[in-house]
Scaffold this motif. Structure first.
Motif, PDB file in Angstrom:
ATOM      1  N   ARG A 281       6.053 -12.650  -2.580  1.00  0.00           N
ATOM      2  CA  ARG A 281       4.730 -12.676  -3.220  1.00  0.00           C
ATOM      3  C   ARG A 281       4.413 -11.304  -3.808  1.00  0.00           C
ATOM      4  NH1 ARG A 281      -0.317 -15.504  -0.739  1.00  0.00           N
ATOM      5  NH2 ARG A 281      -0.837 -14.891  -2.866  1.00  0.00           N
ATOM      6  N   GLY A 282       3.734 -11.295  -4.925  1.00  0.00           N
ATOM      7  CA  GLY A 282       3.373 -10.021  -5.545  1.00  0.00           C
ATOM      8  C   GLY A 282       1.871  -9.774  -5.487  1.00  0.00           C
ATOM      9  N   TYR A 283       1.493  -8.532  -5.197  1.00  0.00           N
ATOM     10  CA  TYR A 283       0.083  -8.126  -5.222  1.00  0.00           C
ATOM     11  C   TYR A 283      -0.050  -6.875  -6.079  1.00  0.00           C
ATOM     12  CZ  TYR A 283      -0.762 -11.342  -1.360  1.00  0.00           C
ATOM     13  OH  TYR A 283      -0.852 -12.460  -0.589  1.00  0.00           O
ATOM     14  N   SER A 284      -1.192  -6.782  -6.772  1.00  0.00           N
ATOM     15  CA  SER A 284      -1.408  -5.608  -7.629  1.00  0.00           C
ATOM     16  C   SER A 284      -1.955  -4.439  -6.810  1.00  0.00           C
ATOM     17  CB  SER A 284      -2.411  -5.964  -8.736  1.00  0.00           C
ATOM     18  OG  SER A 284      -3.705  -6.072  -8.169  1.00  0.00           O
ATOM     19  N   VAL A 285      -1.990  -3.278  -7.452  1.00  0.00           N
ATOM     20  CA  VAL A 285      -2.575  -2.091  -6.805  1.00  0.00           C
ATOM     21  C   VAL A 285      -4.016  -2.402  -6.393  1.00  0.00           C
ATOM     22  CG1 VAL A 285      -3.240   0.328  -7.145  1.00  0.00           C
ATOM     23  CG2 VAL A 285      -1.115  -0.521  -8.177  1.00  0.00           C
ATOM     24  N   LEU A 286      -4.769  -3.019  -7.305  1.00  0.00           N
ATOM     25  CA  LEU A 286      -6.183  -3.290  -6.983  1.00  0.00           C
ATOM     26  C   LEU A 286      -6.337  -4.385  -5.932  1.00  0.00           C
ATOM     27  CD1 LEU A 286      -7.914  -2.841 -10.469  1.00  0.00           C
ATOM     28  CD2 LEU A 286      -7.656  -1.194  -8.590  1.00  0.00           C
ATOM     29  N   ASP A 287      -5.397  -5.343  -5.885  1.00  0.00           N
ATOM     30  CA  ASP A 287      -5.412  -6.342  -4.787  1.00  0.00           C
ATOM     31  C   ASP A 287      -5.271  -5.628  -3.444  1.00  0.00           C
ATOM     32  OD1 ASP A 287      -5.417  -8.545  -6.536  1.00  0.00           O
ATOM     33  OD2 ASP A 287      -3.222  -8.741  -6.504  1.00  0.00           O
ATOM     34  N   LEU A 288      -4.377  -4.659  -3.413  1.00  0.00           N
ATOM     35  CA  LEU A 288      -4.119  -3.952  -2.152  1.00  0.00           C
ATOM     36  C   LEU A 288      -5.348  -3.128  -1.749  1.00  0.00           C
ATOM     37  CD1 LEU A 288      -1.931  -3.514  -0.009  1.00  0.00           C
ATOM     38  CD2 LEU A 288      -1.104  -1.574  -1.301  1.00  0.00           C
ATOM     39  N   VAL A 289      -5.931  -2.441  -2.726  1.00  0.00           N
ATOM     40  CA  VAL A 289      -7.132  -1.628  -2.449  1.00  0.00           C
ATOM     41  C   VAL A 289      -8.250  -2.528  -1.918  1.00  0.00           C
ATOM     42  CG1 VAL A 289      -8.961  -0.266  -3.559  1.00  0.00           C
ATOM     43  CG2 VAL A 289      -6.560   0.157  -4.137  1.00  0.00           C
ATOM     44  N   LYS A 290      -8.447  -3.678  -2.553  1.00  0.00           N
ATOM     45  CA  LYS A 290      -9.527  -4.604  -2.170  1.00  0.00           C
ATOM     46  C   LYS A 290      -9.286  -5.141  -0.751  1.00  0.00           C
ATOM     47  CE  LYS A 290     -11.689  -8.738  -4.014  1.00  0.00           C
ATOM     48  NZ  LYS A 290     -10.924  -9.956  -4.048  1.00  0.00           N
ATOM     49  N   THR A 291      -8.059  -5.565  -0.481  1.00  0.00           N
ATOM     50  CA  THR A 291      -7.751  -6.122   0.846  1.00  0.00           C
ATOM     51  C   THR A 291      -7.912  -5.047   1.918  1.00  0.00           C
ATOM     52  OG1 THR A 291      -6.166  -7.591  -0.215  1.00  0.00           O
ATOM     53  CG2 THR A 291      -5.986  -7.382   2.162  1.00  0.00           C
ATOM     54  N   PHE A 292      -7.472  -3.825   1.607  1.00  0.00           N
ATOM     55  CA  PHE A 292      -7.608  -2.733   2.571  1.00  0.00           C
ATOM     56  C   PHE A 292      -9.092  -2.521   2.908  1.00  0.00           C
ATOM     57  CE2 PHE A 292      -8.100   1.625   3.951  1.00  0.00           C
ATOM     58  CZ  PHE A 292      -7.055   1.787   4.840  1.00  0.00           C
ATOM     59  N   SER A 293      -9.937  -2.518   1.882  1.00  0.00           N
ATOM     60  CA  SER A 293     -11.374  -2.304   2.106  1.00  0.00           C
ATOM     61  C   SER A 293     -11.980  -3.457   2.899  1.00  0.00           C
ATOM     62  CB  SER A 293     -12.107  -2.159   0.767  1.00  0.00           C
ATOM     63  OG  SER A 293     -11.688  -0.969   0.162  1.00  0.00           O
ATOM     64  N   GLU A 294     -11.541  -4.665   2.582  1.00  0.00           N
ATOM     65  CA  GLU A 294     -12.042  -5.844   3.305  1.00  0.00           C
ATOM     66  C   GLU A 294     -11.771  -5.747   4.802  1.00  0.00           C
ATOM     67  OE1 GLU A 294     -11.404  -9.171  -0.056  1.00  0.00           O
ATOM     68  OE2 GLU A 294     -10.376  -9.574   1.855  1.00  0.00           O
ATOM     69  N   VAL A 295     -10.533  -5.388   5.160  1.00  0.00           N
ATOM     70  CA  VAL A 295     -10.178  -5.431   6.592  1.00  0.00           C
ATOM     71  C   VAL A 295     -10.620  -4.181   7.352  1.00  0.00           C
ATOM     72  CG1 VAL A 295      -8.218  -6.988   6.214  1.00  0.00           C
ATOM     73  CG2 VAL A 295      -7.798  -4.559   6.417  1.00  0.00           C
ATOM     74  N   THR A 296     -10.863  -3.088   6.632  1.00  0.00           N
ATOM     75  CA  THR A 296     -11.239  -1.859   7.350  1.00  0.00           C
ATOM     76  C   THR A 296     -12.721  -1.523   7.170  1.00  0.00           C
ATOM     77  OG1 THR A 296     -10.754  -0.455   5.436  1.00  0.00           O
ATOM     78  CG2 THR A 296      -8.943  -0.835   6.997  1.00  0.00           C
ATOM     79  N   GLY A 297     -13.358  -2.104   6.168  1.00  0.00           N
ATOM     80  CA  GLY A 297     -14.753  -1.769   5.868  1.00  0.00           C
ATOM     81  C   GLY A 297     -14.892  -0.412   5.190  1.00  0.00           C
ATOM     82  N   ILE A 298     -13.771   0.148   4.723  1.00  0.00           N
ATOM     83  CA  ILE A 298     -13.830   1.477   4.085  1.00  0.00           C
ATOM     84  C   ILE A 298     -13.592   1.335   2.576  1.00  0.00           C
ATOM     85  CG2 ILE A 298     -12.784   3.795   4.001  1.00  0.00           C
ATOM     86  CD1 ILE A 298     -11.806   3.262   6.890  1.00  0.00           C
ATOM     87  N   GLU A 299     -14.527   1.842   1.809  1.00  0.00           N
ATOM     88  CA  GLU A 299     -14.358   1.839   0.351  1.00  0.00           C
ATOM     89  C   GLU A 299     -13.306   2.878  -0.048  1.00  0.00           C
ATOM     90  OE1 GLU A 299     -15.614   0.125  -2.443  1.00  0.00           O
ATOM     91  OE2 GLU A 299     -16.063  -1.220  -0.753  1.00  0.00           O
ATOM     92  N   ILE A 300     -12.457   2.531  -0.989  1.00  0.00           N
ATOM     93  CA  ILE A 300     -11.464   3.505  -1.477  1.00  0.00           C
ATOM     94  C   ILE A 300     -11.839   3.895  -2.903  1.00  0.00           C
ATOM     95  CG2 ILE A 300      -8.996   3.889  -2.024  1.00  0.00           C
ATOM     96  CD1 ILE A 300      -9.516   3.588   0.972  1.00  0.00           C
ATOM     97  N   PRO A 301     -12.415   5.087  -3.084  1.00  0.00           N
ATOM     98  CA  PRO A 301     -12.710   5.503  -4.459  1.00  0.00           C
ATOM     99  C   PRO A 301     -11.397   5.668  -5.234  1.00  0.00           C
ATOM    100  CG  PRO A 301     -13.156   7.291  -2.897  1.00  0.00           C
ATOM    101  CD  PRO A 301     -12.735   6.111  -2.086  1.00  0.00           C
TER     102      PRO A 301
END
Ligand code: UD1
Length: 360
Positions: A281-301
């Motif tokens: 499966r492929g995920y984009s850079v922004l997919d990864l950033v979004k998922t990371f923020s979802e599971v950690t609650g931390i926004e990534i500027p």
């Protein structure tokens, strides 16, 4: 002899003695944990050039077993011969190598020497000491710009930098070796993008300096070491314009090595195989950033910047060969990868030891 005693004895007969080069590194250490957990005996050789001795303590903490450890460069024939003489290995898993793409362009001599001479030393010693099986760490980087996705193993070689070229040459070398030495069998595992960490949070990826790869950069932004993520281009031909990759949990990847060991054990005449290890499966850079923020609650500027030289739009694996041949497939999803990467980074804000010496 009672039943439990004979079972114990049978189990002992099946214990494999495995040399793991680069066993203190990111993928190596996770693989050592899985091998020890299932009862195999592991001997690590690592020069700690990009890893820490502390990893061995932490492997012991997780598994309750301490792998034997030798500090040596794999290119050092006489040091390696001492190790081969001391143990009667069943298998070699060869992770050790230099792996930074940018550095490989600046220092081709170092990369060609480290990544090719090491494999040559291992094969010489395997032939001399009658060790018949080796698993080699290859990379999806050998495909370069793929003609089509998902990428199948028969896609042509097209590496775009010395690091990728050394992976390709190693594969060709190992293929020639199996043709000349029919007793030796090789599996080259082509990794896609390993991220995540052991669920304990005590071993993980610990890049030196500024991380080249996406996930460690994201976790360093999340912990406050870096201010923002630079997204390398948003004008690729992908669903959101950012690069798409096949991220795979490092524990899944580690288990892929165990499946490859088992395959060679059951098929000693396998000769030479190349197998992709990814999720498919492929995920984009922004997919990864979004998922990371979802599971950690931390926004990534983040800020969109120029494309990085040599980056491609989309890369993900056809994983059917791994499934059919090895009976292996990746289990962990992107959320789990993000959770585990973050647990490792938050429990170890400066990696294994911040500024301390790697040999400590
Ligand atoms: C990189 C290597 C590859 C190696 C693999 C190992 C390059 C050109 N390729 O692959 O040879 O086998 O790592 O894991 O270095 N990105 C950003 N910002 C960042 C970092 C990355 O936007 O700070 C983007 C990249 O443009 C790419 C994606 O994130 O679209 C993944 O990048 P990365 O983690 O470096 O992996 P690869 O480029 O796939």
């Amino acid at each position: 002899m009672n039943n439990s005693k004979s079972t114990l004895q049978r189990k002992r007969v099946n214990i494999l003695k495995i040399l793991v080069t680069g066993g203190a590194g990111f993928i190596g250490s996770h693989t050592v944990v899985e091998l020890l957990d299932r009862g195999d005996q592991v001997v690590i050789v690592d020069d700690l050039s990009n890893s820490h001795l502390k990893v061995v303590d932490r492997i012991e903490k997780i598994t309750g077993k301490r792998p034997d450890f030798f500090l040596a460069n794999i290119c050092d024939f006489s040091a390696m011969e001492k190790v081969f003489k001391q143990y009667d290995f069943d298998f070699v898993i060869h992770f050790a190598g230099s792996k930074a793409v940018g550095e490989s362009v600046e220092k081709p001599l170092l990369y060609y020497r480290n990544n090719l001479e090491s494999t040559w030393v291992l094969i010489e010693l395997m032939a001399k000491y009658n060790v018949k099986s080796i698993i080699f760490s290859s990379s999806a980087t050998v495909y370069g710009q793929p003609d089509a996705v998902p990428i199948i193993e028969t896609s042509p070689y097209s590496p775009t930098n010395p690091y990728g070229e050394t992976k390709m040459i190693n594969e060709l070398f190992l293929k020639d070796v199996t043709a000349a030495y029919p007793d030796i069998s090789v599996i080259c595992l082509r990794y896609f993008n390993p991220i995540g960490a052991h669920e304990s949070g005590i071993i993980g990826e610990d890049p030196q300096g500024i991380p080249n790869n996406l996930m460690p950069f994201i976790t360093q932004v999340a912990i406050g070491i870096r201010e923002e993520l630079f997204v390398f281009g948003n004008n690729f031909d992908t669903h959101d314009g950012t690069g798409v990759r096949d991220y795979i949990h490092v524990v899944d990847l580690a288990k892929g090595h165990l499946a490859a060991v088992d395959y060679l054990k059951a098929n000693p005449d396998a000769s030479f195989l190349i197998i992709n290890l990814g999720t498919g499966r492929g995920y984009s850079v922004l997919d990864l950033v979004k998922t990371f923020s979802e599971v950690t609650g931390i926004e990534i500027p983040y800020r969109i910047t120029e494309r990085r030289a040599g980056d491609i739009a989309t890369c993900y694996a056809d994983v059917s060969l791994a499934k059919d041949l090895l009976g292996w497939e990746a289990k962990f999803d992107l959320k789990r990868m993000c959770k585990d990467s973050w647990r490792w980074q938050s429990q170890n804000p400066k990696g294994y030891c911040g500024n301390c010496s790697q040999k400590e």
